[in-house]
Write an enzyme that holds these catalytic residues in place. Structure first.
Site, PDB file in Angstrom:
ATOM      1  N   GLU A  15       0.713  -1.233   0.125  1.00 29.39           N
ATOM      2  CA  GLU A  15      -0.112  -0.065  -0.031  1.00 29.39           C
ATOM      3  C   GLU A  15       0.964   1.025   0.007  1.00 29.39           C
ATOM      4  OE1 GLU A  15      -4.126  -1.890   1.922  1.00 29.39           O
ATOM      5  OE2 GLU A  15      -2.297  -0.911   3.245  1.00 29.39           O
ATOM      6  N   GLY A  81     -12.599  -4.118   1.796  1.00 28.26           N
ATOM      7  CA  GLY A  81     -13.547  -5.100   1.201  1.00 28.26           C
ATOM      8  C   GLY A  81     -14.819  -4.297   1.117  1.00 28.26           C
ATOM      9  N   MET A 197      -9.408  -2.814   8.213  1.00 24.31           N
ATOM     10  CA  MET A 197      -8.645  -3.064   9.871  1.00 24.31           C
ATOM     11  C   MET A 197      -7.975  -2.185  10.210  1.00 24.31           C
ATOM     12  SD  MET A 197      -8.100  -7.270   8.897  1.00 24.31           S
ATOM     13  CE  MET A 197      -7.606  -7.725  10.608  1.00 24.31           C
ATOM     14  N   GLU A 198      -7.921  -0.839   9.969  1.00 18.38           N
ATOM     15  CA  GLU A 198      -7.294   0.107  10.681  1.00 18.38           C
ATOM     16  C   GLU A 198      -7.761   1.586  10.992  1.00 18.38           C
ATOM     17  OE1 GLU A 198      -5.876  -1.517   7.929  1.00 18.38           O
ATOM     18  OE2 GLU A 198      -5.020  -3.032   8.908  1.00 18.38           O
ATOM     19  N   ASP A 221     -11.700  -6.530  -2.867  1.00 24.54           N
ATOM     20  CA  ASP A 221     -12.454  -7.790  -2.756  1.00 24.54           C
ATOM     21  C   ASP A 221     -13.968  -7.360  -2.210  1.00 24.54           C
ATOM     22  OD1 ASP A 221     -12.709  -8.133   0.338  1.00 24.54           O
ATOM     23  OD2 ASP A 221     -10.754  -7.271  -0.201  1.00 24.54           O
TER      24      ASP A 221
HETATM   25  N1  ADE Z   1      -9.090  -5.192   3.769  1.00 26.18           N
HETATM   26  C1  ADE Z   1      -9.364  -5.446   2.318  1.00 26.18           C
HETATM   27  N2  ADE Z   1     -10.266  -6.496   2.235  1.00 26.18           N
HETATM   28  C2  ADE Z   1     -10.894  -6.719   3.573  1.00 26.18           C
HETATM   29  C3  ADE Z   1     -11.842  -7.604   4.123  1.00 26.18           C
HETATM   30  N3  ADE Z   1     -12.416  -8.509   3.301  1.00 26.18           N
HETATM   31  N4  ADE Z   1     -12.026  -7.726   5.181  1.00 26.18           N
HETATM   32  C4  ADE Z   1     -11.114  -6.842   6.244  1.00 26.18           C
HETATM   33  N5  ADE Z   1     -10.408  -5.992   5.670  1.00 26.18           N
HETATM   34  C5  ADE Z   1     -10.242  -5.925   4.629  1.00 26.18           C
END
Ligand code: ADE
Length: 252
Positions: A15, A81, A197-198, A221
């Site tokens: 990233e 995501g 997640m951050e 995704d």
């Molecule tokens: N970052 C990218 N894709 C993710 C996902 N599916 N879940 C959590 N963090 C992500």
């Protein structure tokens, strides 16, 4: 270092490596198991770092950027995501606010509220986010995008005309890889555009220090059973380019 230094962070090397490669006069510092790259992008002094994955890692890294490097603003850049049905792989989400979907001190406090802070949503810097929206729109304009990412790399993700969205991002210490996780979040927080997640940990630390921040996430995704495959190939092929182009445009 002067007070107008900007801290730029991502969670993983893919990233931020595209940004680190562009730094002028860069110096490397190792603090608390992280490598910080201090240098210039155009005329702007910056410190770039990858925090590693999760809220604790991100919070510790932001605190170091604030206390050791005295940065006056923070930009987080990375992948996420997609949660909202309008959000597709290859789109970019710029947060207007962020929430920690895994904070739950109920029945003491309402679900998602940060205890003793009395806050659930953390707002990003409005003007900086709006300026970034325009910059990202111009990068994603299809003729421009094809100049920086190969058509063959976009095709496996069915990326045709990616869009920019502004709205709520949810963060927590879980990688979403089932429809159940996704539907559960959609039910509880229907306004959420994407999950990562951050971001909301960065947001809380910046709020507590009174520092403006933005969070920019490219959708890698659909936060379901195909997520881990899509995530891996997206970060290898595309996210480095998106990150580099977005940051270059910001400091052009
Ligand atoms: N970052 C990218 N894709 C993710 C996902 N599916 N879940 C959590 N963090 C992500």
């Amino acid at each position: 270092m002067s007070t107008d230094t900007i801290g730029i962070l991502g969670a993983i090397p893919q990233e931020v490596n595209g940004i680190i490669n562009q730094l002028i006069d860069s110096k490397v510092h190792t603090i608390g198991n992280r490598t910080y790259y201090e240098g210039k992008l155009g005329q702007q002094r910056v410190v770039v770092v990858y925090s590693r994955i999760g809220k604790v890692a991100a919070a510790a890294t932001v605190a170091t950027l604030l206390l050791e490097f005295r940065v006056s603003k923070i930009a987080f850049i990375g992948v996420a995501g997609g949660i909202h049905p309008d959000v597709k792989v290859g789109d970019v989400v710029i947060a207007t606010n962020l929430v920690q979907y895994d904070m739950d001190a109920s029945p003491l406090r309402p679900k998602f509220e940060i205890p003793l802070l009395g806050k659930t949503y953390f707002d990003t810097d409005e003007q900086w986010s709006k300026n970034t929206e325009k910059q990202v729109q111009s990068i994603l304009a299809i003729d421009n995008l094809h100049k920086v990412v190969n058509k063959e790399d976009l095709a496996p993700f069915s990326i045709e005309q990616p869009r920019v969205h502004m709205g709520t991002i949810a963060s927590g210490d879980q990688f979403f890889s089932t429809n159940e996780q996704k539907e559960n979040l959609q039910k509880q927080l229907p306004e959420v555009l994407c999950v990562e997640m951050e971001g909301a940990a960065v947001a809380q630390v910046c709020f507590e220090f009174g520092v403006p921040f933005i969070v920019i996430r490219t959708i890698s995704d659909n936060a379901n059973q195909e997520a881990s495959f899509s995530f891996q190939s997206f970060v290898e092929k595309i996210s480095l380019v998106y990150g580099r182009e977005i940051i270059n445009k910001m400091f052009a």
